[in-house]
Motif scaffolding. Structure first.
Motif, mmCIF file in Angstrom:
data_model
loop_
_atom_site.group_PDB
_atom_site.id
_atom_site.type_symbol
_atom_site.label_atom_id
_atom_site.label_comp_id
_atom_site.label_asym_id
_atom_site.label_seq_id
_atom_site.Cartn_x
_atom_site.Cartn_y
_atom_site.Cartn_z
ATOM 1 N N ALA A 1 59.063 3.100 43.951
ATOM 2 C CA ALA A 1 58.362 2.872 45.221
ATOM 3 C C ALA A 1 57.111 2.016 45.018
ATOM 4 O O ALA A 1 56.255 1.956 45.893
ATOM 5 C CB ALA A 1 57.980 4.224 45.836
ATOM 6 N N SER A 2 57.001 1.365 43.866
ATOM 7 C CA SER A 2 55.775 0.578 43.644
ATOM 8 C C SER A 2 56.108 -0.629 42.779
ATOM 9 O O SER A 2 57.251 -0.803 42.347
ATOM 10 C CB SER A 2 54.722 1.435 42.930
ATOM 11 O OG SER A 2 55.013 1.497 41.544
ATOM 12 N N LEU B 1 55.601 -0.953 39.843
ATOM 13 C CA LEU B 1 56.019 -0.527 38.498
ATOM 14 C C LEU B 1 57.472 -0.051 38.454
ATOM 15 O O LEU B 1 57.945 0.442 37.435
ATOM 16 C CB LEU B 1 55.068 0.548 37.966
ATOM 17 C CG LEU B 1 53.615 0.085 37.781
ATOM 18 C CD1 LEU B 1 52.769 1.195 37.165
ATOM 19 C CD2 LEU B 1 53.529 -1.169 36.921
ATOM 20 N N LYS B 2 58.190 -0.178 39.588
ATOM 21 C CA LYS B 2 59.646 0.033 39.645
ATOM 22 C C LYS B 2 60.104 1.444 39.247
ATOM 23 O O LYS B 2 61.197 1.627 38.713
ATOM 24 C CB LYS B 2 60.394 -0.986 38.756
ATOM 25 C CG LYS B 2 60.013 -2.424 39.005
ATOM 26 C CD LYS B 2 60.801 -2.962 40.155
ATOM 27 C CE LYS B 2 60.493 -4.425 40.428
ATOM 28 N NZ LYS B 2 60.496 -4.748 41.835
ATOM 29 N N GLY B 3 59.264 2.413 39.436
ATOM 30 C CA GLY B 3 59.678 3.792 39.157
ATOM 31 C C GLY B 3 59.254 4.302 37.803
ATOM 32 O O GLY B 3 59.331 5.508 37.548
ATOM 33 N N LEU B 4 58.802 3.391 36.927
ATOM 34 C CA LEU B 4 58.346 3.851 35.603
ATOM 35 C C LEU B 4 57.114 4.758 35.748
ATOM 36 O O LEU B 4 56.963 5.749 35.034
ATOM 37 C CB LEU B 4 58.022 2.639 34.716
ATOM 38 C CG LEU B 4 57.672 2.967 33.266
ATOM 39 C CD1 LEU B 4 58.805 3.736 32.574
ATOM 40 C CD2 LEU B 4 57.341 1.714 32.477
ATOM 41 N N ASP B 5 56.251 4.419 36.699
ATOM 42 C CA ASP B 5 55.080 5.256 36.988
ATOM 43 C C ASP B 5 55.520 6.669 37.395
ATOM 44 O O ASP B 5 55.020 7.675 36.877
ATOM 45 C CB ASP B 5 54.215 4.632 38.097
ATOM 46 C CG ASP B 5 55.009 4.028 39.244
ATOM 47 O OD1 ASP B 5 56.256 4.165 39.248
ATOM 48 O OD2 ASP B 5 54.394 3.434 40.144
ATOM 49 N N ALA B 6 56.495 6.732 38.317
ATOM 50 C CA ALA B 6 56.970 8.035 38.811
ATOM 51 C C ALA B 6 57.692 8.807 37.711
ATOM 52 O O ALA B 6 57.557 10.034 37.601
ATOM 53 C CB ALA B 6 57.894 7.830 40.007
ATOM 54 N N LEU B 7 58.454 8.078 36.885
ATOM 55 C CA LEU B 7 59.164 8.736 35.779
ATOM 56 C C LEU B 7 58.173 9.424 34.837
ATOM 57 O O LEU B 7 58.325 10.611 34.512
ATOM 58 C CB LEU B 7 60.007 7.716 35.009
ATOM 59 C CG LEU B 7 60.647 8.229 33.719
ATOM 60 C CD1 LEU B 7 61.663 9.325 33.997
ATOM 61 C CD2 LEU B 7 61.304 7.099 32.946
#
Ligand code: RP5
Length: 172
Positions: free
Chosen positions: A92-93, A95-101
């Motif tokens: 959702a940003s 960073l393509k989901g790496l942040d959320a992961l």
């Protein structure tokens, strides 16, 4: 969905719906009743705490939690509940989901979140994993899970056959 929900699906925003609906589809495949709502760790911390604290007494047995960006939602839910929490990181940003992961998976010792892959595959796996937890030693649910695995294997057989036909068509 008239039966009492056994799984709670929580997402940080309605913009996560197209991903998290994959978890709902997986649960539907195993006839597991679920509830689904939106709550945010950052924008509505009180709603999130209330939902997490009351889930078990409402009969929920597993929580699936999806969020993007600085995704603290699954961790906060896990802090507030003794139910198993399955986390789904969402792209959702920038960073393509790496942040959320990383935010979802890197929990400190004592507060586990079973973290799935980023996005739709992760949401689908979250639903299947919830079904596996709920199955326990229930023979009907175990049978459904076995049938599901057989269908996956049959799908690969069909793809292998189609590939052989394609090789012939392409002159190999
Ligand atoms: C997260 O921020 C949500 O889980 C969502 O993935 C992301 C963006 O939310 P919106 O700005 O679209 O509401 O908290």
């Amino acid at each position: 969905m008239n039966d009492k929900p056994l799984v709670g699906i929580l997402m940080g925003s309605d913009s996560d719906y197209d991903i998290m609906v994959e978890a709902a589809r997986a649960l539907q495949r195993f006839d597991i009743p679920f509830e689904m709502t939106v709550s945010s760790a950052h924008r509505s911390p009180q709603r999130t705490a209330e939902y997490s604290r009351t889930a078990r007494q409402r009969g929920v047995r597993v929580l699936i939690v999806g969020a993007g960006a600085a995704a603290h939602l699954a961790g906060v839910v896990a802090a507030e509940s003794t139910l198993p929490v399955i986390g789904v990181p969402i792209d959702a940003s920038a960073l393509k989901g790496l942040d959320a992961l990383l935010a979802t998976v890197q929990m400190p010792a004592g507060i586990p979140v079973a973290t799935m892959a980023i996005g739709k595959a992760g949401a689908r796996n979250a639903g299947i994993f919830a079904a596996q937890i709920i199955a326990g030693s229930d023979p009907v649910m175990i049978e459904k899970l076995e049938t599901f695995k057989q269908e996956l294997a049959a799908g690969v057989e069909a793809k292998a056959e189609a590939l052989q036909e394609r090789l012939v068509r392409d002159g190999f």
